[in-house]
Design a protein around this motif. Sequence first.
Motif, PDB file in Angstrom:
ATOM      1  N   THR A 132      33.088  30.746  22.872  1.00  0.00           N
ATOM      2  CA  THR A 132      34.297  30.397  23.223  1.00  0.00           C
ATOM      3  C   THR A 132      33.712  31.064  24.188  1.00  0.00           C
ATOM      4  O   THR A 132      33.969  32.307  24.700  1.00  0.00           O
ATOM      5  N   LYS A 133      34.270  30.153  26.005  1.00  0.00           N
ATOM      6  CA  LYS A 133      34.713  30.822  26.553  1.00  0.00           C
ATOM      7  C   LYS A 133      35.961  32.311  26.793  1.00  0.00           C
ATOM      8  O   LYS A 133      37.243  31.667  26.370  1.00  0.00           O
ATOM      9  N   VAL A 134      35.736  33.468  27.750  1.00  0.00           N
ATOM     10  CA  VAL A 134      37.376  34.611  28.169  1.00  0.00           C
ATOM     11  C   VAL A 134      37.217  34.499  29.116  1.00  0.00           C
ATOM     12  O   VAL A 134      36.097  34.403  30.386  1.00  0.00           O
ATOM     13  N   THR A 135      38.219  34.161  29.448  1.00  0.00           N
ATOM     14  CA  THR A 135      38.421  34.923  31.225  1.00  0.00           C
ATOM     15  C   THR A 135      39.700  36.431  30.990  1.00  0.00           C
ATOM     16  O   THR A 135      40.542  36.147  30.256  1.00  0.00           O
ATOM     17  N   VAL A 136      38.723  37.625  31.736  1.00  0.00           N
ATOM     18  CA  VAL A 136      39.618  38.807  31.246  1.00  0.00           C
ATOM     19  C   VAL A 136      40.024  38.682  32.992  1.00  0.00           C
ATOM     20  O   VAL A 136      39.313  38.968  33.605  1.00  0.00           O
ATOM     21  N   ILE A 137      41.113  38.787  33.463  1.00  0.00           N
ATOM     22  CA  ILE A 137      41.854  39.646  34.144  1.00  0.00           C
ATOM     23  C   ILE A 137      42.521  41.370  34.370  1.00  0.00           C
ATOM     24  O   ILE A 137      42.985  41.329  32.797  1.00  0.00           O
ATOM     25  N   ASN A 138      41.835  42.081  34.443  1.00  0.00           N
ATOM     26  CA  ASN A 138      42.729  43.627  34.648  1.00  0.00           C
ATOM     27  C   ASN A 138      43.208  43.623  35.631  1.00  0.00           C
ATOM     28  O   ASN A 138      43.114  43.754  36.886  1.00  0.00           O
ATOM     29  N   VAL A 139      44.381  43.886  35.420  1.00  0.00           N
ATOM     30  CA  VAL A 139      45.409  44.395  36.136  1.00  0.00           C
ATOM     31  C   VAL A 139      45.888  46.120  36.944  1.00  0.00           C
ATOM     32  O   VAL A 139      45.134  46.824  36.254  1.00  0.00           O
ATOM     33  N   THR A 140      45.037  46.109  37.713  1.00  0.00           N
ATOM     34  CA  THR A 140      44.660  47.073  38.439  1.00  0.00           C
ATOM     35  C   THR A 140      45.287  47.771  39.910  1.00  0.00           C
ATOM     36  O   THR A 140      47.054  47.072  39.491  1.00  0.00           O
ATOM     37  N   SER A 141      44.719  48.382  40.908  1.00  0.00           N
ATOM     38  CA  SER A 141      45.568  48.817  41.750  1.00  0.00           C
ATOM     39  C   SER A 141      45.208  48.832  42.851  1.00  0.00           C
ATOM     40  O   SER A 141      44.321  49.226  42.451  1.00  0.00           O
ATOM     41  N   GLU A 174      23.989  39.114  33.442  1.00  0.00           N
ATOM     42  CA  GLU A 174      22.989  38.912  32.847  1.00  0.00           C
ATOM     43  C   GLU A 174      22.962  38.242  31.341  1.00  0.00           C
ATOM     44  O   GLU A 174      21.174  37.681  31.082  1.00  0.00           O
ATOM     45  N   LEU A 175      24.093  38.460  30.734  1.00  0.00           N
ATOM     46  CA  LEU A 175      23.643  37.682  29.130  1.00  0.00           C
ATOM     47  C   LEU A 175      23.495  36.215  30.198  1.00  0.00           C
ATOM     48  O   LEU A 175      23.776  35.471  28.469  1.00  0.00           O
ATOM     49  N   LYS A 176      23.562  35.463  30.681  1.00  0.00           N
ATOM     50  CA  LYS A 176      23.984  34.290  30.988  1.00  0.00           C
ATOM     51  C   LYS A 176      25.361  33.744  30.132  1.00  0.00           C
ATOM     52  O   LYS A 176      24.766  31.966  29.772  1.00  0.00           O
ATOM     53  N   THR A 177      26.580  34.414  29.850  1.00  0.00           N
ATOM     54  CA  THR A 177      27.764  34.150  29.204  1.00  0.00           C
ATOM     55  C   THR A 177      28.012  33.064  30.061  1.00  0.00           C
ATOM     56  O   THR A 177      28.474  33.616  31.159  1.00  0.00           O
ATOM     57  N   ASP A 178      28.997  32.255  29.809  1.00  0.00           N
ATOM     58  CA  ASP A 178      30.421  31.377  30.898  1.00  0.00           C
ATOM     59  C   ASP A 178      30.927  32.890  31.024  1.00  0.00           C
ATOM     60  O   ASP A 178      32.318  32.176  31.685  1.00  0.00           O
ATOM     61  N   ASN A 179      31.332  33.859  30.737  1.00  0.00           N
ATOM     62  CA  ASN A 179      32.533  34.914  30.728  1.00  0.00           C
ATOM     63  C   ASN A 179      32.637  35.648  32.095  1.00  0.00           C
ATOM     64  O   ASN A 179      31.805  35.570  32.962  1.00  0.00           O
ATOM     65  N   THR A 180      34.132  35.186  32.153  1.00  0.00           N
ATOM     66  CA  THR A 180      34.587  35.833  33.631  1.00  0.00           C
ATOM     67  C   THR A 180      35.027  37.011  33.704  1.00  0.00           C
ATOM     68  O   THR A 180      36.361  37.309  32.598  1.00  0.00           O
ATOM     69  N   ILE A 181      35.432  37.735  34.507  1.00  0.00           N
ATOM     70  CA  ILE A 181      36.205  39.280  34.323  1.00  0.00           C
ATOM     71  C   ILE A 181      36.743  39.791  35.296  1.00  0.00           C
ATOM     72  O   ILE A 181      35.505  40.289  36.328  1.00  0.00           O
ATOM     73  N   ILE A 182      37.488  39.638  36.143  1.00  0.00           N
ATOM     74  CA  ILE A 182      37.835  40.445  36.913  1.00  0.00           C
ATOM     75  C   ILE A 182      39.212  41.384  37.205  1.00  0.00           C
ATOM     76  O   ILE A 182      39.848  41.141  36.498  1.00  0.00           O
ATOM     77  N   GLY A 183      39.160  41.909  37.911  1.00  0.00           N
ATOM     78  CA  GLY A 183      40.229  42.622  38.388  1.00  0.00           C
ATOM     79  C   GLY A 183      41.586  41.917  39.351  1.00  0.00           C
ATOM     80  O   GLY A 183      41.164  41.142  40.371  1.00  0.00           O
ATOM     81  N   PHE A 184      42.271  42.535  39.277  1.00  0.00           N
ATOM     82  CA  PHE A 184      43.779  41.795  40.044  1.00  0.00           C
ATOM     83  C   PHE A 184      44.902  43.024  40.913  1.00  0.00           C
ATOM     84  O   PHE A 184      45.050  43.819  39.554  1.00  0.00           O
ATOM     85  N   SER A 185      44.552  43.330  41.977  1.00  0.00           N
ATOM     86  CA  SER A 185      45.330  44.748  42.679  1.00  0.00           C
ATOM     87  C   SER A 185      47.169  44.193  42.610  1.00  0.00           C
ATOM     88  O   SER A 185      46.469  42.960  43.973  1.00  0.00           O
ATOM     89  N   PRO A 186      47.789  43.713  42.488  1.00  0.00           N
ATOM     90  CA  PRO A 186      48.748  42.865  42.507  1.00  0.00           C
ATOM     91  C   PRO A 186      49.863  43.236  43.976  1.00  0.00           C
ATOM     92  O   PRO A 186      50.594  42.640  44.209  1.00  0.00           O
ATOM     93  N   GLY A 187      49.822  44.564  44.338  1.00  0.00           N
ATOM     94  CA  GLY A 187      50.740  45.223  45.664  1.00  0.00           C
ATOM     95  C   GLY A 187      51.586  45.961  44.884  1.00  0.00           C
ATOM     96  O   GLY A 187      52.008  45.725  44.233  1.00  0.00           O
ATOM     97  N   VAL A 188      53.201  46.299  45.981  1.00  0.00           N
ATOM     98  CA  VAL A 188      53.681  46.996  45.341  1.00  0.00           C
ATOM     99  C   VAL A 188      55.417  45.957  44.940  1.00  0.00           C
ATOM    100  O   VAL A 188      55.307  45.238  45.663  1.00  0.00           O
ATOM    101  N   MET A 189      55.186  45.604  44.200  1.00  0.00           N
ATOM    102  CA  MET A 189      56.087  44.420  43.189  1.00  0.00           C
ATOM    103  C   MET A 189      58.255  45.522  43.308  1.00  0.00           C
ATOM    104  O   MET A 189      57.625  47.155  42.498  1.00  0.00           O
ATOM    105  N   ASP A 190      58.383  44.942  43.085  1.00  0.00           N
ATOM    106  CA  ASP A 190      60.267  44.999  42.317  1.00  0.00           C
ATOM    107  C   ASP A 190      59.969  45.414  40.370  1.00  0.00           C
ATOM    108  O   ASP A 190      60.440  44.167  40.669  1.00  0.00           O
ATOM    109  N   THR A 191      59.282  46.214  40.159  1.00  0.00           N
ATOM    110  CA  THR A 191      59.625  46.233  38.779  1.00  0.00           C
ATOM    111  C   THR A 191      60.250  47.829  38.397  1.00  0.00           C
ATOM    112  O   THR A 191      60.376  48.710  39.314  1.00  0.00           O
ATOM    113  N   ASN A 192      60.439  48.115  37.163  1.00  0.00           N
ATOM    114  CA  ASN A 192      60.744  49.295  37.124  1.00  0.00           C
ATOM    115  C   ASN A 192      59.486  50.307  36.887  1.00  0.00           C
ATOM    116  O   ASN A 192      60.169  51.529  36.514  1.00  0.00           O
ATOM    117  N   MET A 193      58.460  49.857  36.906  1.00  0.00           N
ATOM    118  CA  MET A 193      57.049  51.232  37.290  1.00  0.00           C
ATOM    119  C   MET A 193      58.223  51.577  38.891  1.00  0.00           C
ATOM    120  O   MET A 193      57.728  52.855  39.061  1.00  0.00           O
TER     121      MET A 193
END
Length: 253
Positions: A132-141, A174-193
């Motif tokens: 199964t194809k899995v796409t992973v999005i890791n929210v970073t900073s 290297e394993l020639k899978t369809d899987n994608t794994i990316i990082g995402f830096s969202p900028g400074v957002m108006d949240t509880n954090m």
Amino acid sequence: MKFAIITGASKGLGESIAKRLLQEQITVISVSRTENKQLSKLAMEKGIDYKHISCNLSLEKEIQEVFMEVAHCIFEKNPTEILLFNNAGVIEPIQKVGNLDQTPIIRNIKVNLIAPILITNLFLSNAHLTNTKVTVINVTSGAAVRSIEGWSVYCSSKAGLNMFTQTAAIEQAELKTDNTIIGFSPGVMDTNMQETIRSSSKDAFNELDKFKEYKEKNLLLETDAVASALVNLVLRGNPESGKVYHIKELLNP
Ligand SMILES: NC(=O)c1ccc[n+]([C@@H]2O[C@H](COP(=O)([O-])OP(=O)(O)OC[C@H]3O[C@@H](n4cnc5c(N)ncnc54)[C@H](OP(=O)(O)O)[C@@H]3O)[C@@H](O)[C@H]2O)c1
């Protein structure tokens, strides 16, 4: 059929990602300690499957139990693709090294780094077994690549997450899978954090005035706009595995 799992969808960026995916008719599983009732209401109105599962991501035993169950339920439905958003995060402890308490240090590393590693490992293992194809999005900073006084633990956990993302992507290629794994830096957002950041002390955090000014001058990004740009990238932008995307390049291509 596509499925999305979002950690930390109870509020902030995670909530906006969940809303956007439901609008795209994608089944959403939300994982956090508290439930956001608005999401189940929206899903019901749109006639889309939605489930909230309670999990404390600082407890590895809970992570293992919850995500084994989530993976089992999803993979047996033969999905066309699984989108895994490792979004939950904590900023604390905001304090200089030497004045740090042990408990928040460990909680930060567990939620921001260990949980995404455990969950990604579990999903890529199932992806391999079921093809199964899995796409992973890791929210970073941006703090992953800029040292910020008072944020040593947060900077370290997000830097670790970037490196994990890049290394896992090389392995998948290297394993020639369809899987994608990316990082995402969202900028400074108006949240509880950001509220937590503004309520810290100047002794612990030198840049306090700058972050208060972001709010006063209305410079914080809205989570709906950030989530929209991210979801567009993931669904239609053919994201490049291993890359850490910054919101700036998505909003001003
Ligand atoms: N806001 C910013 O300016 C900014 C900037 C750069 C990067 N980021 C990153 O963006 C992501 C989202 O941040 P945000 O600003 O939306 O944060 P937020 O509004 O504080 O929301 C944090 C989310 O994480 C979940 N969470 C926290 N601890 C948890 C735990 N122990 N177990 C399970 N879930 C937990 C919370 O859910 P519960 O409380 O219901 O458990 C909540 O849904 C984070 O990874 C953050 O580091 C934010």
